[in-house]
Design a protein around this motif. Structure first.
Motif, mmCIF file in Angstrom:
data_model
loop_
_atom_site.group_PDB
_atom_site.id
_atom_site.type_symbol
_atom_site.label_atom_id
_atom_site.label_comp_id
_atom_site.label_asym_id
_atom_site.label_seq_id
_atom_site.Cartn_x
_atom_site.Cartn_y
_atom_site.Cartn_z
ATOM 1 N N LYS A 63 -7.540 0.190 -7.294
ATOM 2 C CA LYS A 63 -6.844 0.740 -6.130
ATOM 3 C C LYS A 63 -5.445 1.201 -6.503
ATOM 4 O O LYS A 63 -4.973 2.261 -6.083
ATOM 5 C CB LYS A 63 -6.762 -0.315 -5.020
ATOM 6 C CG LYS A 63 -8.102 -0.689 -4.408
ATOM 7 C CD LYS A 63 -8.665 0.438 -3.556
ATOM 8 C CE LYS A 63 -9.942 0.038 -2.861
ATOM 9 N NZ LYS A 63 -10.535 1.147 -2.089
ATOM 10 N N LEU A 64 -4.785 0.389 -7.327
ATOM 11 C CA LEU A 64 -3.424 0.706 -7.750
ATOM 12 C C LEU A 64 -3.409 1.952 -8.626
ATOM 13 O O LEU A 64 -2.556 2.840 -8.474
ATOM 14 C CB LEU A 64 -2.833 -0.481 -8.507
ATOM 15 C CG LEU A 64 -1.349 -0.429 -8.835
ATOM 16 C CD1 LEU A 64 -0.525 -0.436 -7.568
ATOM 17 C CD2 LEU A 64 -0.959 -1.625 -9.689
ATOM 18 N N SER A 65 -4.378 2.046 -9.548
ATOM 19 C CA SER A 65 -4.482 3.197 -10.434
ATOM 20 C C SER A 65 -4.691 4.480 -9.644
ATOM 21 O O SER A 65 -4.048 5.505 -9.900
ATOM 22 C CB SER A 65 -5.637 2.993 -11.422
ATOM 23 O OG SER A 65 -5.799 4.117 -12.239
ATOM 24 N N ILE A 66 -5.602 4.427 -8.663
ATOM 25 C CA ILE A 66 -5.863 5.604 -7.817
ATOM 26 C C ILE A 66 -4.600 6.006 -7.070
ATOM 27 O O ILE A 66 -4.263 7.188 -6.964
ATOM 28 C CB ILE A 66 -7.017 5.315 -6.828
ATOM 29 C CG1 ILE A 66 -8.340 5.179 -7.588
ATOM 30 C CG2 ILE A 66 -7.117 6.415 -5.771
ATOM 31 C CD1 ILE A 66 -9.483 4.625 -6.756
ATOM 32 N N SER A 67 -3.876 5.008 -6.568
ATOM 33 C CA SER A 67 -2.650 5.276 -5.811
ATOM 34 C C SER A 67 -1.588 5.939 -6.688
ATOM 35 O O SER A 67 -0.960 6.921 -6.285
ATOM 36 C CB SER A 67 -2.110 3.969 -5.234
ATOM 37 O OG SER A 67 -0.903 4.189 -4.557
ATOM 38 N N ILE A 68 -1.406 5.404 -7.902
ATOM 39 C CA ILE A 68 -0.392 5.948 -8.822
ATOM 40 C C ILE A 68 -0.716 7.392 -9.188
ATOM 41 O O ILE A 68 0.131 8.289 -9.096
ATOM 42 C CB ILE A 68 -0.279 5.082 -10.096
ATOM 43 C CG1 ILE A 68 0.294 3.702 -9.763
ATOM 44 C CG2 ILE A 68 0.602 5.774 -11.144
ATOM 45 C CD1 ILE A 68 0.217 2.714 -10.918
ATOM 46 N N ILE A 69 -1.971 7.643 -9.604
ATOM 47 C CA ILE A 69 -2.352 8.983 -10.042
ATOM 48 C C ILE A 69 -2.365 9.953 -8.863
ATOM 49 O O ILE A 69 -1.967 11.111 -8.990
ATOM 50 C CB ILE A 69 -3.730 8.959 -10.734
ATOM 51 C CG1 ILE A 69 -3.671 8.081 -11.988
ATOM 52 C CG2 ILE A 69 -4.161 10.369 -11.128
ATOM 53 C CD1 ILE A 69 -4.989 7.925 -12.696
#
Length: 557
Positions: A63-69
């Motif tokens: 979830k965090l990775s999707i948010s950052i990218i």
């Protein structure tokens, strides 16, 4: 979960001490059995907790990775066109991959280190309880090992920049080979491009060698100090046992505690390394995040360009000059004074490099003029958000892009719900109907990346259909029919004449058949307007336009 796991770990040294002192020494098999079963149960519990924790970390990390990218891409897509001019695709790709280091730091290293320090603090108190001298020796040597590691981590930071640059060049090289394979094969460029890639690999290898050397010095020195620390602590504890100041069970417990305290210290070093990597990655992402977006200070207003405007002039360029680089670079356009009448067709002609496409890009607000002013229906272009200009323009550029998607999506683009009637009108005007009907899935047929499998003419017809589908107020065509055969060009040209009615049209073209019926023709040469008028007027002038026509038709004097 980490807290619970840490509490379970804390129970092991006390169980070990009880096992030796009250179980083995007292020859109490029942107590030994109970204590070993307790250890086994606690161990299985810690495994179960670790399994659940890993699943949670995967979920949160994803979830965090999707948010950052997603945030990165959102900002990237709203940056001005000029931002992309001097940057490589490999550079953007590498920046996106950097999010993995940030994700790992936030979801794993920071939490692990926090609870490791909690574990360390508890064991610190227990070791103090056993013997204060052993604790002081342990702390002194641990501090030296941490300082040693941090010194070499600072050196690694510089090497990380070099590695990022070479990895960006590496990705750019591969991307270029794949996308340019046709030209590579046609021009026997294979060996050169491969050798160029190998050269990048050699530089990347050299950087990785320096990083490995740095890491080995750091790791070896740290482990050596750590081992010396363990030996000294064990020697002190063994001395205390020999002199009767400590029991054998306490010795084993101290050894276990020291081993458990080493793990948080190791985790702290990993944390510092991860923090450094994440900080560098965040800086690279922030280079994009902190760049001002297009029209940052302008509020979106879709009514700025009025379709029912009574003004006769749709576009006015006054003393417009433009240069791509700094003040010392040559002018691509110089002192352009042009009036584009409303609802009329204006053609721009000139030799290659005369500034025709650049002029179009200024009108689309890809760039801002170096000097002069551009007005859209009485309003300064600086006051109009770029998105408002482009949503009112149907554009076909020379290097128009075909997306890896269905034909209908390539034409309708942003419309979530595709208007079937508009779609069919657009394909009819672009003379695409027969081509689409012969495809297996017709409008839903997926086109390859960048239009692979399509001819140049088919790509151009899809781009024309895309601009027609928008039914815009302005039409900008830059060599929109250059790849079409004469039959298709004539059919599309005739279809477009009806569509052009009431619209302000600017056409850049070389072919006489495309420009001769324009209401106004503007001739550019070396970035300057040399002639203006209709076809008949300019031919009678016997000037620049006449020479262009004569060369095309191979007329004599």
């Amino acid at each position: 979960m980490l807290l619970l796991g840490s509490c379970i770990t804390l129970m092991f040294p006390f169980l070990t001490q009880k096992l030796i002192d009250e179980g083995v020494n007292a020859k109490n098999l029942n107590l030994i059995t109970i204590l070993l079963l307790a250890q086994t149960t606690l161990y299985l519990g810690s495994i179960f907790i670790e399994i659940i924790r890993n699943w949670l970390v995967l979920y949160i990390g994803s979830k965090l990775s999707i948010s950052i990218i997603s945030d990165f891409l959102k900002k990237l897509l709203y940056l001005p066109f000029v931002f992309f001019d001097s940057r490589m695709i490999g550079d953007f790709s590498q920046r996106i991959q950097d999010n993995e280091r940030i994700e790992q730091f936030l979801t794993s290293q920071s939490l692990l280190t926090f609870f490791s320090m909690f574990t360390f603090s508890v064991f610190f108190g227990v070791l103090w309880f056993y013997d204060f001298k052993i604790l002081l020796v342990y702390l002194a040597l641990t501090s030296i090992s941490i300082v040693w590691s941090l010194y070499w981590l600072r050196k690694k930071k510089i090497l990380d920049y070099f590695k990022f640059q070479e990895k960006s060049r590496n990705q750019e090289s591969i991307y270029e080979m794949i996308n340019g394979i046709t030209e590579i094969k046609l021009n026997q460029f294979e060996d050169y491009k491969r050798q160029e890639w190998e050269s990048i690999q050699q530089k990347l290898f050299a950087v990785n060698t320096r990083i490995l050397k740095n890491d080995q010095i750091q790791t070896s020195g740290y482990e050596l100090i750590n081992q010396i620390k363990n030996i000294i602590v064990t020697f002190l504890a063994a001395t205390f046992v020999v002199h009767g100041k400590m029991t054998l069970g306490e010795l084993l417990s101290v050894s276990y505690i020291v081993g458990q305290m080493n793990a948080p210290v190791n985790q702290l070093i990993v944390f510092f390394r991860s923090l450094q990597d994440a900080t560098l990655s965040l800086e690279r992402l922030n280079e994009v995040q902190e760049h001002p977006v297009e029209d940052e200070k302008l509020s979106e207003n879709k009514n700025i360009i009025h379709k029912e405007n009574s003004s006769e002039l749709a576009i006015q360029l006054s003393n417009v000059s433009f240069q791509y680089e700094g003040p010392m670079s040559p002018y691509v356009l110089e002192d352009i004074n042009v009036s584009i009448p409303r609802g009329k067709i204006t053609a721009i002609v000139g030799a290659s490099g005369s500034g025709k496409t650049t002029l179009l890009k200024l009108l689309l607000k890809f760039y801002n003029p170096t000097k002069g002013e551009i007005h859209f229906e009485g309003k300064k272009i600086e006051e109009i958000p770029a998105i408002n200009i482009r949503e009112n323009c149907g554009v076909v550029m020379q290097d128009g892009f075909i997306f890896s998607d269905s034909i209908e999506r390539n034409i309708a683009t942003k419309d979530l719900v595709i208007d079937e009637q508009k779609l069919r009108v657009a394909t009819k005007i672009a003379n695409l109907e027969n081509f689409i009907e012969n495809l297996p899935l017709q409008y839903k047929t997926k086109i390859g990346s960048s239009g692979n499998g399509l001819s140049g003419g088919q790509k151009q017809r899809i781009l024309i259909a895309r601009s027609v589908y928008k039914n815009p107020h302005f039409i900008f065509f830059d060599e929109a029919t250059s790849a079409l055969d004469s039959e298709n060009e004539k059919t599309i040209h005739d279809n477009l004449q009806e569509f052009f009615k009431g619209k302000t049209v600017i056409i850049i073209a070389h072919r006489l058949s495309t420009v001769k019926n324009a209401d106004q023709i503007i001739v550019l040469r070396n970035g300057k307007v040399t002639e203006q008028g209709n076809h008949k007027e300019l031919v009678e002038k016997n000037g620049e336009y006449f020479n262009l026509v004569k060369n095309q038709l191979e007329l004599g004097n």
